[in-house]
Structure formats: structure tokens, C-alpha cells
Design a protein around this motif. Structure first.
Motif, mmCIF file in Angstrom:
data_model
loop_
_atom_site.group_PDB
_atom_site.id
_atom_site.type_symbol
_atom_site.label_atom_id
_atom_site.label_comp_id
_atom_site.label_asym_id
_atom_site.label_seq_id
_atom_site.Cartn_x
_atom_site.Cartn_y
_atom_site.Cartn_z
ATOM 1 N N ARG A 22 -13.410 38.004 55.465
ATOM 2 C CA ARG A 22 -14.855 39.429 56.031
ATOM 3 C C ARG A 22 -14.773 38.361 57.365
ATOM 4 O O ARG A 22 -16.232 38.619 58.167
ATOM 5 N N THR A 23 -14.060 38.031 57.948
ATOM 6 C CA THR A 23 -13.446 37.524 59.477
ATOM 7 C C THR A 23 -13.897 39.538 60.116
ATOM 8 O O THR A 23 -13.807 40.385 60.145
ATOM 9 N N PRO A 24 -15.654 39.326 61.226
ATOM 10 C CA PRO A 24 -15.194 40.349 62.270
ATOM 11 C C PRO A 24 -14.331 40.741 62.555
ATOM 12 O O PRO A 24 -13.891 40.280 63.238
ATOM 13 N N VAL A 25 -13.672 42.404 62.852
ATOM 14 C CA VAL A 25 -13.390 42.993 63.872
ATOM 15 C C VAL A 25 -13.634 43.763 64.414
ATOM 16 O O VAL A 25 -14.461 44.998 64.263
ATOM 17 N N LYS A 26 -13.564 43.516 66.140
ATOM 18 C CA LYS A 26 -13.560 44.158 67.160
ATOM 19 C C LYS A 26 -12.528 45.001 67.705
ATOM 20 O O LYS A 26 -12.045 46.196 67.475
ATOM 21 N N GLY A 28 -9.484 42.981 66.670
ATOM 22 C CA GLY A 28 -8.696 42.086 65.569
ATOM 23 C C GLY A 28 -8.070 40.869 66.050
ATOM 24 O O GLY A 28 -7.482 40.407 65.016
ATOM 25 N N LYS A 29 -8.248 40.493 67.272
ATOM 26 C CA LYS A 29 -7.560 38.987 67.759
ATOM 27 C C LYS A 29 -7.770 37.986 66.480
ATOM 28 O O LYS A 29 -6.941 36.858 66.928
ATOM 29 N N LEU A 30 -9.156 37.762 66.362
ATOM 30 C CA LEU A 30 -9.739 36.834 65.284
ATOM 31 C C LEU A 30 -8.953 36.682 64.137
ATOM 32 O O LEU A 30 -9.072 35.994 63.443
ATOM 33 N N ALA A 31 -9.604 38.106 63.482
ATOM 34 C CA ALA A 31 -9.007 37.653 62.672
ATOM 35 C C ALA A 31 -7.579 37.974 62.039
ATOM 36 O O ALA A 31 -7.318 37.946 60.586
ATOM 37 N N ASN A 32 -6.958 38.367 62.715
ATOM 38 C CA ASN A 32 -4.542 38.432 62.961
ATOM 39 C C ASN A 32 -5.427 36.856 62.800
ATOM 40 O O ASN A 32 -3.318 37.005 63.467
ATOM 41 N N ASN A 33 -5.602 35.755 63.517
ATOM 42 C CA ASN A 33 -4.901 34.754 63.760
ATOM 43 C C ASN A 33 -5.319 33.200 62.478
ATOM 44 O O ASN A 33 -5.002 32.384 63.264
ATOM 45 N N TRP A 34 -5.956 33.955 61.814
ATOM 46 C CA TRP A 34 -5.830 32.879 60.595
ATOM 47 C C TRP A 34 -4.456 32.196 60.618
ATOM 48 O O TRP A 34 -3.485 33.223 60.372
ATOM 49 N N PRO A 51 -6.939 45.067 63.907
ATOM 50 C CA PRO A 51 -7.734 44.971 62.842
ATOM 51 C C PRO A 51 -7.322 45.270 61.417
ATOM 52 O O PRO A 51 -8.517 44.965 60.705
ATOM 53 N N ALA A 52 -6.036 45.260 61.089
ATOM 54 C CA ALA A 52 -5.241 45.134 59.684
ATOM 55 C C ALA A 52 -5.583 43.429 59.286
ATOM 56 O O ALA A 52 -5.337 43.824 57.460
#
Length: 90
Positions: A22-26, A28-34, A51-52
């Protein structure tokens, strides 16, 4: 009756996967850093934009796998952190 470790593992897996998903993707930097970790939080992760979300998904899975093979003991902590500076705002 399920033991406490199984309940915690299942809760971590479900929560971690939902947060990554559910992390928003513009870019993909935020989403890929969990980053999933055991015992102490990961304080620095700087992965590429994706983004994936492949690296984040793998981090959750590998932390879950460590749990399954018995590396954890009662009282150990599981963490899911994101070191991107704007993560808290999102």
C-alpha cells in the motif's frame, strides 16, 4: 492451540506485506526501501527506485524466513523500517 511465536510471525508477515503493497508509488524510491530486520531496526537502507517494490518484498520475506527457521526467541523484536527522509510524512 497456536504458540505466541507463530501468532507474531503471521502478524508481521501480514502487516509487512500490506505496508509494502500500500505504499504509494511515484518513482518507487519510498516503496522499495522498506527493510525488515530482527532484534534492532535497520537504520540505513538506500535502494534504487523500483516501482515493483522487489527489494522491499524480499526483505519482508527474508525476515519472515529467519523467523520460520527458529532464529528468534521469545522477547526478540521484529522491525519494518524505511530510511527515506519523507517516509514518515507519507
Amino acid at each position: 492451540m497456536r504458540d505466541a511465536l507463530a501468532i507474531v510471525k503471521d502478524g508481521y508477515e501480514m502487516t509487512g506485506e500490506l505496508i509494502v503493497e500500500r505504499t504509494p508509488v511515484k518513482t518507487g524510491k519510498l516503496a522499495n526501501n522498506w527493510a525488515g530486520s530482527i532484534v534492532s531496526p535497520s537504520t540505513f537502507v538506500d535502494r534504487k527506485e523500483d516501482p515493483a517494490k522487489k527489494d522491499s518484498e524480499e526483505s519482508v520475506k527474508s525476515t519472515k524466513k529467519s523467523y520460520k527457521i527458529g532464529n528468534l526467541k521469545n522477547g526478540d523484536k521484529l522491525f519494518l523500517t524505511n530510511s527515506v527522509p519523507y517516509a514518515e510524512r507519507v
